[in-house]
Design a protein around this motif. Structure first.
Motif, short mmCIF file in Angstrom:
data_model
loop_
_atom_site.label_atom_id
_atom_site.label_comp_id
_atom_site.label_asym_id
_atom_site.label_seq_id
_atom_site.Cartn_x
_atom_site.Cartn_y
_atom_site.Cartn_z
N VAL A 194 -13.87 19.82 17.80
CA VAL A 194 -12.74 20.46 18.46
C VAL A 194 -11.50 19.59 18.27
O VAL A 194 -11.51 18.39 18.56
CB VAL A 194 -13.04 20.74 19.96
N HIS A 195 -10.45 20.21 17.73
CA HIS A 195 -9.23 19.49 17.39
C HIS A 195 -8.01 20.21 17.96
O HIS A 195 -8.06 21.40 18.27
CB HIS A 195 -9.08 19.39 15.87
N ALA A 196 -6.91 19.47 18.05
CA ALA A 196 -5.69 20.02 18.62
C ALA A 196 -4.92 20.88 17.63
O ALA A 196 -4.46 21.97 17.96
CB ALA A 196 -4.80 18.89 19.14
N HIS A 197 -4.74 20.39 16.40
CA HIS A 197 -3.83 21.03 15.46
C HIS A 197 -4.50 21.28 14.10
O HIS A 197 -5.42 20.56 13.72
CB HIS A 197 -2.61 20.14 15.21
N HIS A 226 -1.48 11.23 21.13
CA HIS A 226 -0.72 12.49 21.15
C HIS A 226 -1.13 13.29 22.39
O HIS A 226 -2.32 13.40 22.70
CB HIS A 226 -1.00 13.28 19.88
N ARG A 227 -0.16 13.87 23.08
CA ARG A 227 -0.49 14.53 24.35
C ARG A 227 -1.43 15.72 24.18
O ARG A 227 -2.25 16.00 25.07
CB ARG A 227 0.79 14.97 25.06
N ASP A 228 -1.37 16.41 23.05
CA ASP A 228 -2.32 17.49 22.82
C ASP A 228 -3.72 16.95 22.56
O ASP A 228 -4.72 17.54 22.97
CB ASP A 228 -1.87 18.37 21.64
N HIS A 229 -3.81 15.82 21.87
CA HIS A 229 -5.13 15.23 21.60
C HIS A 229 -5.77 14.73 22.89
O HIS A 229 -6.99 14.88 23.08
CB HIS A 229 -4.99 14.07 20.61
N MET A 230 -4.96 14.12 23.74
CA MET A 230 -5.50 13.67 25.02
C MET A 230 -5.99 14.85 25.85
O MET A 230 -7.02 14.76 26.55
CB MET A 230 -4.44 12.89 25.79
N HIS A 231 -5.29 15.98 25.76
CA HIS A 231 -5.71 17.16 26.49
C HIS A 231 -7.01 17.72 25.91
O HIS A 231 -7.88 18.18 26.66
CB HIS A 231 -4.60 18.22 26.45
N VAL A 232 -7.13 17.68 24.59
CA VAL A 232 -8.37 18.14 23.94
C VAL A 232 -9.56 17.35 24.45
O VAL A 232 -10.63 17.92 24.71
CB VAL A 232 -8.27 18.03 22.40
N ILE A 233 -9.40 16.04 24.61
CA ILE A 233 -10.51 15.23 25.10
C ILE A 233 -10.92 15.67 26.51
O ILE A 233 -12.11 15.82 26.80
CB ILE A 233 -10.13 13.74 25.08
#
Length: 230
Positions: free
Chosen positions: A12-15, A136-143
């Motif tokens: 699962v990835h952000a972008h 990256h804020r999206d990556h932190m949210h993905v986690i």
């Protein structure tokens, strides 16, 4: 640990592009073995550069057109890596810095996004889930989303985060060409140069008691179903 069904890995990835730069070698490695490889991409990548090179806010950068282009690059990259299934959650890219746009992924409640990811985990039944760690804020949210979905479903027996030097090392030398082709598919990102022939991961969850360090994300996992034909 015994598990029903074929070996299945869900990343699962952000972008668009994260799947190739962060985990491309690992995904190609397991796809070549016949593992069912599922990529979940959470955002459309609207804040990436346009094919013309225009950056967000410049003339010639149209977020919807960029998103469509990035989705096409993502599909081509997944084909190059041998990915079995691609799932798009369709959230808006939050951008690296500055004001987050309305509906930006990092503003979506963790419970909401995790519920959608949990439904995919229940559908695909992965033994292993991998996600991408960065600031990256999206990556932190993905986690946050991935961890909640994994714990909520109780289906995956292992959860990994990408790392610079982790508990698990995957040799990708035999699939370097596949990763290189996938990176080339993301031409708008201008990803160039050599890359390491090993990818490293940190094991954040494990119920198999497989010893560390390890060289296989599926160490300790025994499945009943056959792998996919390759």
């Amino acid at each position: 640990m015994q598990s029903a069904g074929p070996r299945t890995l869900l990343a699962v990835h952000a972008h668009p592009g994260d799947e190739s730069t962060a985990t491309g070698g690992m995904l190609a490695h397991y796809a070549r073995q016949g593992v069912r490889t599922v990529v979940v991409t959470c955002t459309n990548g609207e804040f990436d550069d346009a094919p013309s090179g225009a950056v967000p806010g410049e003339v010639g950068h149209h977020p919807k057109a960029v998103a469509a282009h990035r989705r096409a690059e993502l599909q081509a990259a997944c084909d190059a890596l041998g990915i079995s299934d691609l799932e798009l959650l369709g959230y808006h890219d939050s951008g690296h810095t500055g004001e987050v746009p309305e509906g930006g992924f990092c503003t979506i409640p963790v419970e909401t996004a995790a519920g959608r990811l949990a439904a995919l985990i229940e559908h695909y039944q992965p033994q292993v889930v991998v996600t991408h760690y960065s600031s990256h804020r999206d990556h932190m949210h993905v986690i946050r989303v991935a961890k909640l979905a994994v714990y909520r479903t109780g289906i995956p027996v292992k959860l990994y985060l990408t790392a610079k030097d982790g508990s698990t090392t995957i040799d990708i030398s035999e699939v370097a060409d596949e990763k290189r082709k996938a990176l080339q598919c993301h031409a708008s990102q201008q990803v160039h140069g050599a890359f390491a022939l090993q990818e490293h991961y940190f094991r954040a969850l494990d119920t198999t008691n497989a010893p560390l360090p390890e060289t296989d994300l599926f160490a300790g996992v025994t499945t009943h179903g056959p792998d996919l034909p390759r």
